[in-house]
Design an enzyme around this catalytic site. Structure first.
Site, PDB file in Angstrom:
ATOM      1  N   ARG A  58       3.850  14.365 -10.983  1.00 30.18           N
ATOM      2  CA  ARG A  58       4.533  14.165 -12.266  1.00 30.18           C
ATOM      3  C   ARG A  58       3.547  13.951 -13.404  1.00 30.18           C
ATOM      4  O   ARG A  58       3.880  14.211 -14.571  1.00 30.18           O
ATOM      5  CB  ARG A  58       5.550  13.020 -12.172  1.00 30.18           C
ATOM      6  CG  ARG A  58       6.791  13.414 -11.385  1.00 30.18           C
ATOM      7  CD  ARG A  58       7.836  12.323 -11.440  1.00 30.18           C
ATOM      8  NE  ARG A  58       7.415  11.108 -10.766  1.00 30.18           N
ATOM      9  CZ  ARG A  58       7.653  10.828  -9.492  1.00 30.18           C
ATOM     10  NH1 ARG A  58       8.352  11.668  -8.752  1.00 30.18           N
ATOM     11  NH2 ARG A  58       7.223   9.712  -8.957  1.00 30.18           N
ATOM     12  N   GLU A 105       1.842   0.235   0.476  1.00 35.19           N
ATOM     13  CA  GLU A 105       2.495  -0.901   1.117  1.00 35.19           C
ATOM     14  C   GLU A 105       2.555  -0.676   2.636  1.00 35.19           C
ATOM     15  O   GLU A 105       2.294  -1.580   3.420  1.00 35.19           O
ATOM     16  CB  GLU A 105       3.908  -1.057   0.543  1.00 35.19           C
ATOM     17  CG  GLU A 105       4.402  -2.480   0.643  1.00 35.19           C
ATOM     18  CD  GLU A 105       5.715  -2.668  -0.092  1.00 35.19           C
ATOM     19  OE1 GLU A 105       6.077  -1.783  -0.883  1.00 35.19           O
ATOM     20  OE2 GLU A 105       6.350  -3.707   0.140  1.00 35.19           O
TER      21      GLU A 105
HETATM   22  P1  AMP Z   1       1.411   2.897  -7.778  1.00 39.33           P
HETATM   23  O1  AMP Z   1       0.280   3.541  -7.039  1.00 39.33           O
HETATM   24  O2  AMP Z   1       2.051   1.788  -7.000  1.00 39.33           O
HETATM   25  O3  AMP Z   1       1.017   2.453  -9.174  1.00 39.33           O
HETATM   26  O4  AMP Z   1       2.544   3.986  -7.910  1.00 39.33           O
HETATM   27  C1  AMP Z   1       2.444   4.942  -8.885  1.00 39.33           C
HETATM   28  C2  AMP Z   1       2.949   6.281  -8.449  1.00 39.33           C
HETATM   29  O5  AMP Z   1       4.124   6.206  -7.646  1.00 39.33           O
HETATM   30  C3  AMP Z   1       3.289   7.070  -9.683  1.00 39.33           C
HETATM   31  O6  AMP Z   1       2.651   8.334  -9.563  1.00 39.33           O
HETATM   32  C4  AMP Z   1       4.791   7.174  -9.674  1.00 39.33           C
HETATM   33  O7  AMP Z   1       5.165   8.510  -9.874  1.00 39.33           O
HETATM   34  C5  AMP Z   1       5.266   6.685  -8.328  1.00 39.33           C
HETATM   35  N1  AMP Z   1       6.210   5.542  -8.416  1.00 39.33           N
HETATM   36  C6  AMP Z   1       5.993   4.283  -7.950  1.00 39.33           C
HETATM   37  N2  AMP Z   1       7.039   3.479  -8.134  1.00 39.33           N
HETATM   38  C7  AMP Z   1       7.973   4.224  -8.767  1.00 39.33           C
HETATM   39  C8  AMP Z   1       9.297   3.960  -9.272  1.00 39.33           C
HETATM   40  N3  AMP Z   1       9.888   2.759  -9.161  1.00 39.33           N
HETATM   41  N4  AMP Z   1       9.949   4.975  -9.880  1.00 39.33           N
HETATM   42  C9  AMP Z   1       9.378   6.184 -10.010  1.00 39.33           C
HETATM   43  N5  AMP Z   1       8.153   6.504  -9.553  1.00 39.33           N
HETATM   44  C10 AMP Z   1       7.441   5.541  -8.935  1.00 39.33           C
END
Ligand code: AMP
Length: 174
Positions: free
Chosen positions: A62, A99
């Site tokens: 995305r 996680e």
């Molecule tokens: P993180 O590595 O935990 O910061 O997760 C970020 C990635 O996971 C991003 O590329 C988002 O597209 C996706 N992502 C994580 N949580 C969500 C959420 N609640 N809604 C949509 N996309 C998410």
């Protein structure tokens, strides 16, 4: 909640997707609304127009949707950071913890010249694991990360802390 005009109304909350307990932020209504999508791209473009940026970096998948138009607007190239096995030339790769389990990101070794000033764009900052890994790749190649930029920041997950002193910019915070 938003720096922009009611941008929040174009983000759809999907409970329990892709797994129970996660509230997924669906950006497809924003993409479907021309003026809202344009406002996001214009805001990013204006923010980085006078910052002597050398390249825009997008994170699969995305992140590509938002990084590519910004790169074009600024007359800059786009560097993709991708999931494993997608980039065909010599790659640098990093593993990071999720996680449950782990994930990998890759970049072409020749994608960044040392000292390049880059902006990293993704759709959403959650725990910061993904963008932290992407920053690690860029720094290994000698890039200077001017800022990491997101449409949405889930502030309650405190991804900023994980990113240390790398600057974070987001349009919508929850
Ligand atoms: P993180 O590595 O935990 O910061 O997760 C970020 C990635 O996971 C991003 O590329 C988002 O597209 C996706 N992502 C994580 N949580 C969500 C959420 N609640 N809604 C949509 N996309 C998410």
């Amino acid at each position: 909640m938003s720096e922009l005009s009611n941008l929040d109304q174009y983000i759809r909350n999907i409970p329990d997707f892709p797994i129970p307990g996660i509230q997924f932020k669906d950006i497809t209504p924003l993409l479907a609304h021309g003026p809202a999508f344009n406002e996001v791209i214009t805001t990013f473009t204006q923010r980085y127009a006078d910052q002597k940026i050398d390249a825009i970096v997008g994170i699969e998948s995305r992140g590509f949707i938002f990084s590519a138009p910004v790169a074009i607007n600024l007359g800059l190239g786009l560097v993709p950071i991708r999931k494993p096995g997608k980039l065909p030339h010599h790659t640098l790769s990093v593993e990071y913890e999720l996680e449950y389990g782990s994930n990998r990101l890759e970049i072409h070794r020749d994608a960044i010249r040392p000292g390049a000033r880059v902006v990293l764009i993704d759709d959403l900052l959650a725990t910061g694991g993904t963008v932290g890994a992407a920053c690690h790749l860029l720094e290994q190649l000698g890039a200077e990360i001017v800022e990491t930029a997101f449409v949405i920041e889930l502030a309650f997950l405190d991804g900023r802390t994980r990113l240390g002193n790398r600057p974070v910019y987001s349009l919508l915070r929850y």
